[in-house]
Motif scaffolding. Structure first.
Motif, PDB file in Angstrom:
ATOM      1  N   THR A 181       0.855  -1.183   0.000  1.00  0.00           N
ATOM      2  CA  THR A 181       0.000   0.000   0.000  1.00  0.00           C
ATOM      3  C   THR A 181       0.894   1.238   0.000  1.00  0.00           C
ATOM      4  O   THR A 181       2.113   1.131   0.176  1.00  0.00           O
ATOM      5  N   GLN A 182       0.309   2.423  -0.179  1.00  0.00           N
ATOM      6  CA  GLN A 182       1.145   3.615  -0.325  1.00  0.00           C
ATOM      7  C   GLN A 182       2.040   3.900   0.880  1.00  0.00           C
ATOM      8  O   GLN A 182       3.211   4.270   0.703  1.00  0.00           O
ATOM      9  N   PRO A 183       1.574   3.735   2.140  1.00  0.00           N
ATOM     10  CA  PRO A 183       2.498   3.957   3.263  1.00  0.00           C
ATOM     11  C   PRO A 183       3.698   3.023   3.221  1.00  0.00           C
ATOM     12  O   PRO A 183       4.823   3.420   3.545  1.00  0.00           O
ATOM     13  N   VAL A 184       3.480   1.789   2.826  1.00  0.00           N
ATOM     14  CA  VAL A 184       4.563   0.806   2.741  1.00  0.00           C
ATOM     15  C   VAL A 184       5.505   1.159   1.593  1.00  0.00           C
ATOM     16  O   VAL A 184       6.731   1.095   1.732  1.00  0.00           O
ATOM     17  N   ILE A 185       4.942   1.558   0.447  1.00  0.00           N
ATOM     18  CA  ILE A 185       5.760   1.959  -0.698  1.00  0.00           C
ATOM     19  C   ILE A 185       6.623   3.169  -0.341  1.00  0.00           C
ATOM     20  O   ILE A 185       7.821   3.213  -0.661  1.00  0.00           O
ATOM     21  N   ASN A 186       6.038   4.157   0.313  1.00  0.00           N
ATOM     22  CA  ASN A 186       6.790   5.357   0.698  1.00  0.00           C
ATOM     23  C   ASN A 186       7.976   4.999   1.584  1.00  0.00           C
ATOM     24  O   ASN A 186       9.077   5.557   1.445  1.00  0.00           O
ATOM     25  N   ALA A 187       7.767   4.058   2.492  1.00  0.00           N
ATOM     26  CA  ALA A 187       8.850   3.636   3.378  1.00  0.00           C
ATOM     27  C   ALA A 187       9.960   2.957   2.579  1.00  0.00           C
ATOM     28  O   ALA A 187      11.149   3.228   2.781  1.00  0.00           O
ATOM     29  N   ALA A 188       9.584   2.100   1.655  1.00  0.00           N
ATOM     30  CA  ALA A 188      10.573   1.389   0.842  1.00  0.00           C
ATOM     31  C   ALA A 188      11.385   2.358  -0.014  1.00  0.00           C
ATOM     32  O   ALA A 188      12.600   2.188  -0.195  1.00  0.00           O
ATOM     33  N   LEU A 189      10.725   3.389  -0.538  1.00  0.00           N
ATOM     34  CA  LEU A 189      11.397   4.350  -1.406  1.00  0.00           C
ATOM     35  C   LEU A 189      12.340   5.278  -0.648  1.00  0.00           C
ATOM     36  O   LEU A 189      13.080   6.057  -1.267  1.00  0.00           O
ATOM     37  N   GLN A 204       3.087   4.302  -8.930  1.00  0.00           N
ATOM     38  CA  GLN A 204       3.083   4.495  -7.473  1.00  0.00           C
ATOM     39  C   GLN A 204       4.493   4.552  -6.898  1.00  0.00           C
ATOM     40  O   GLN A 204       4.705   5.044  -5.799  1.00  0.00           O
ATOM     41  N   TYR A 205       5.464   4.040  -7.653  1.00  0.00           N
ATOM     42  CA  TYR A 205       6.837   3.932  -7.147  1.00  0.00           C
ATOM     43  C   TYR A 205       7.726   5.019  -7.752  1.00  0.00           C
ATOM     44  O   TYR A 205       8.757   4.733  -8.340  1.00  0.00           O
ATOM     45  N   GLN A 206       7.319   6.254  -7.625  1.00  0.00           N
ATOM     46  CA  GLN A 206       8.049   7.353  -8.247  1.00  0.00           C
ATOM     47  C   GLN A 206       9.495   7.447  -7.754  1.00  0.00           C
ATOM     48  O   GLN A 206       9.773   7.379  -6.562  1.00  0.00           O
ATOM     49  N   LYS A 207      10.410   7.553  -8.735  1.00  0.00           N
ATOM     50  CA  LYS A 207      11.835   7.783  -8.491  1.00  0.00           C
ATOM     51  C   LYS A 207      12.537   6.609  -7.828  1.00  0.00           C
ATOM     52  O   LYS A 207      13.567   6.787  -7.154  1.00  0.00           O
ATOM     53  N   ALA A 208      12.012   5.394  -8.009  1.00  0.00           N
ATOM     54  CA  ALA A 208      12.764   4.215  -7.599  1.00  0.00           C
ATOM     55  C   ALA A 208      14.008   4.107  -8.470  1.00  0.00           C
ATOM     56  O   ALA A 208      14.096   4.740  -9.536  1.00  0.00           O
ATOM     57  N   GLY A 236      10.379   2.174 -23.579  1.00  0.00           N
ATOM     58  CA  GLY A 236      11.422   2.483 -22.609  1.00  0.00           C
ATOM     59  C   GLY A 236      11.374   3.945 -22.183  1.00  0.00           C
ATOM     60  O   GLY A 236      11.454   4.271 -20.990  1.00  0.00           O
ATOM     61  N   LYS A 237      11.209   4.850 -23.160  1.00  0.00           N
ATOM     62  CA  LYS A 237      11.107   6.286 -22.850  1.00  0.00           C
ATOM     63  C   LYS A 237       9.876   6.583 -21.998  1.00  0.00           C
ATOM     64  O   LYS A 237       9.931   7.344 -21.027  1.00  0.00           O
ATOM     65  N   ASP A 238       8.752   5.969 -22.378  1.00  0.00           N
ATOM     66  CA  ASP A 238       7.505   6.241 -21.664  1.00  0.00           C
ATOM     67  C   ASP A 238       7.548   5.703 -20.231  1.00  0.00           C
ATOM     68  O   ASP A 238       7.017   6.334 -19.302  1.00  0.00           O
ATOM     69  N   LEU A 239       8.168   4.558 -20.039  1.00  0.00           N
ATOM     70  CA  LEU A 239       8.271   3.994 -18.692  1.00  0.00           C
ATOM     71  C   LEU A 239       9.173   4.843 -17.805  1.00  0.00           C
ATOM     72  O   LEU A 239       8.886   5.043 -16.617  1.00  0.00           O
ATOM     73  N   LEU A 240      10.254   5.350 -18.364  1.00  0.00           N
ATOM     74  CA  LEU A 240      11.126   6.242 -17.595  1.00  0.00           C
ATOM     75  C   LEU A 240      10.386   7.523 -17.206  1.00  0.00           C
ATOM     76  O   LEU A 240      10.532   8.026 -16.088  1.00  0.00           O
ATOM     77  N   ALA A 241       9.588   8.048 -18.134  1.00  0.00           N
ATOM     78  CA  ALA A 241       8.810   9.253 -17.843  1.00  0.00           C
ATOM     79  C   ALA A 241       7.731   8.972 -16.804  1.00  0.00           C
ATOM     80  O   ALA A 241       7.467   9.789 -15.915  1.00  0.00           O
ATOM     81  N   LEU A 242       7.092   7.807 -16.916  1.00  0.00           N
ATOM     82  CA  LEU A 242       6.017   7.436 -15.999  1.00  0.00           C
ATOM     83  C   LEU A 242       6.516   7.255 -14.575  1.00  0.00           C
ATOM     84  O   LEU A 242       5.853   7.659 -13.615  1.00  0.00           O
ATOM     85  N   THR A 243       7.696   6.640 -14.426  1.00  0.00           N
ATOM     86  CA  THR A 243       8.183   6.263 -13.101  1.00  0.00           C
ATOM     87  C   THR A 243       9.219   7.218 -12.531  1.00  0.00           C
ATOM     88  O   THR A 243       9.479   7.195 -11.325  1.00  0.00           O
ATOM     89  N   GLN A 244       9.835   8.032 -13.416  1.00  0.00           N
ATOM     90  CA  GLN A 244      10.934   8.918 -13.007  1.00  0.00           C
ATOM     91  C   GLN A 244      12.103   8.114 -12.417  1.00  0.00           C
ATOM     92  O   GLN A 244      12.846   8.599 -11.561  1.00  0.00           O
ATOM     93  N   ALA A 245      12.238   6.871 -12.860  1.00  0.00           N
ATOM     94  CA  ALA A 245      13.331   6.022 -12.405  1.00  0.00           C
ATOM     95  C   ALA A 245      14.620   6.384 -13.125  1.00  0.00           C
ATOM     96  O   ALA A 245      14.609   7.042 -14.171  1.00  0.00           O
ATOM     97  N   THR A 246      15.754   5.942 -12.594  1.00  0.00           N
ATOM     98  CA  THR A 246      17.019   6.161 -13.283  1.00  0.00           C
ATOM     99  C   THR A 246      17.197   5.151 -14.410  1.00  0.00           C
ATOM    100  O   THR A 246      17.812   5.452 -15.432  1.00  0.00           O
ATOM    101  N   HIS A 247      16.649   3.925 -14.228  1.00  0.00           N
ATOM    102  CA  HIS A 247      16.762   2.878 -15.237  1.00  0.00           C
ATOM    103  C   HIS A 247      15.490   2.046 -15.291  1.00  0.00           C
ATOM    104  O   HIS A 247      14.777   1.909 -14.292  1.00  0.00           O
ATOM    105  N   VAL A 248      15.233   1.480 -16.456  1.00  0.00           N
ATOM    106  CA  VAL A 248      14.163   0.489 -16.637  1.00  0.00           C
ATOM    107  C   VAL A 248      14.748  -0.685 -17.406  1.00  0.00           C
ATOM    108  O   VAL A 248      15.413  -0.485 -18.436  1.00  0.00           O
ATOM    109  N   LEU A 249      14.513  -1.891 -16.892  1.00  0.00           N
ATOM    110  CA  LEU A 249      14.972  -3.103 -17.561  1.00  0.00           C
ATOM    111  C   LEU A 249      13.745  -3.913 -17.980  1.00  0.00           C
ATOM    112  O   LEU A 249      13.021  -4.420 -17.130  1.00  0.00           O
TER     113      LEU A 249
END
Length: 339
Positions: A181-189, A204-208, A236-249
């Motif tokens: 849930t979001q509180p748990v995700i926030n803690a993990a991030l 939901q996992y912004q900037k992982a 690949g571009k859209d997933l990076l934009a969606l998640t704001q992650a440094t990498h997507v595999l």
């Protein structure tokens, strides 16, 4: 394997062997939907007189960690020191899964028992005749559609926050069964090195740090089919934009993997094993485990992806939810170099 890639692999073989040797020094916290996978097997005796169904004479029942618990188990089998975070029901399946984790040397202080929800259990019933191979007949899933109580969500989050500084990486293994849930995700991030393996709701996992969707999960996230080089690059571009992650595999089965960086660099890694694939069940968890341990050991993202690819090439040779070891990975790497 492509000749050019094999040259690259040979050039970094010693480095990869060193990274695998470092697995045993890593500490990883896994937050996930802990699942018990059951495999019930029997011999077909006859058709029932009560209904047009098979009657099986029971031969064996095997229980193994599945879902997020498989990610936990993979990390432990690869040599890491693992802390598991999740929920189990107060039932026989929960007790069985908890015991499997404890026996494997996994820290279960972050595993809480939910009196209102059952342990997520997937029971695969398979049968065979005297002269035929065993085949799966049906799968029975046991789970709740309701989210955990707010108090349990906060307990999970509080435990994660308390352990953040004691681990080298955090893995989120989200199978959509309610733990993340979001509180748990926030803690993990809150950890600077968070690896996300989520079937849905990647936003939901912004900037992982890195996401590891397979092809169907990537298609679900971007909303279109990925069927050629152009749509793959766009995804690949859209997933990076969606998640704001440094990498997507993006893992692509027999087509290998594609690693996308925020600066636009894309690297394609061929599959190491395309001919001896018997069962891909749980292979994504194996990829995540080896990739995570690579990153925690100081690997580049490319090196970590290679390690994930190598580990997956081993487990797909076996039936059911399985794991591999650091020694098996080194042996498999050596075999690739000698091909």
């Amino acid at each position: 394997m492509v000749d050019a890639f094999k040259v690259q692999l040979q050039a970094c073989a010693e480095r990869l062997m060193f990274l695998i040797d470092c697995f045993s020094r890593t500490r990883v916290l896994v937050v996930g939907d802990l699942t018990l996978d059951e495999f019930l097997t029997g011999q077909v005796e006859r058709i029932s007189r009560e209904a047009p169904v098979l009657i099986l004479r029971h031969e064996s029942t095997k229980q193994v960690p599945g879902g997020g618990a498989n990610a936990v188990y993979n990390l432990a089998k690869l040599g890491a020191h693992v802390k598991a975070v999740g929920l189990l029901g107060k039932d026989e399946q929960g007790r069985s899964l908890h015991e499997l984790l404890v026996v494997a040397g996994i820290d279960t202080q972050g595993v809480f028992f939910d009196p209102h929800r059952p342990t997520v259990t997937k029971t695969r019933i398979s049968g065979h005749s005297r002269q035929s191979v065993t085949q799966q007949i049906v799968r029975v899933d046991r789970k709740s559609e309701q989210l955990p109580d707010t108090d349990l969500q906060q307990q999970l989050a509080a435990y994660i926050y308390s352990q953040i500084d004691s681990v080298d990486a955090v893995v989120c293994s989200d199978y959509g069964d309610g733990v993340l849930t979001q509180p748990v995700i926030n803690a993990a991030l809150a950890h600077p090195r968070t690896i996300v393996d989520s079937q849905t709701q990647l936003a939901q996992y912004q900037k992982a740090t890195i996401f590891t969707p397979n092809l169907p999960e990537a298609e679900l996230a971007v909303g279109y089919q990925i069927d050629d080089a152009t749509t793959l690059a766009q995804a690949g571009k859209d997933l990076l934009a969606l998640t704001q992650a440094t990498h997507v595999l993006i893992t692509r089965g027999e087509q290998g993997m594609s690693l996308f960086r925020r600066d636009g660099v894309v690297t394609h890694i061929p599959a190491f094993n395309r001919t001896e694939v018997f069962d891909v069940t749980g292979a994504g968890d194996t990829v995540v485990a080896a990739l995570t341990l690579g990153l925690a050991s100081g690997a580049s993202f490319w090196e970590a992806a290679i390690l994930g690819n190598l580990a997956a090439s081993i487990v797909v040779r076996q039936f059911g939810t399985t794991t591999t070891t650091a020694l098996e990975m080194k042996t498999a790497l050596q075999a690739l170099l000698e091909e």
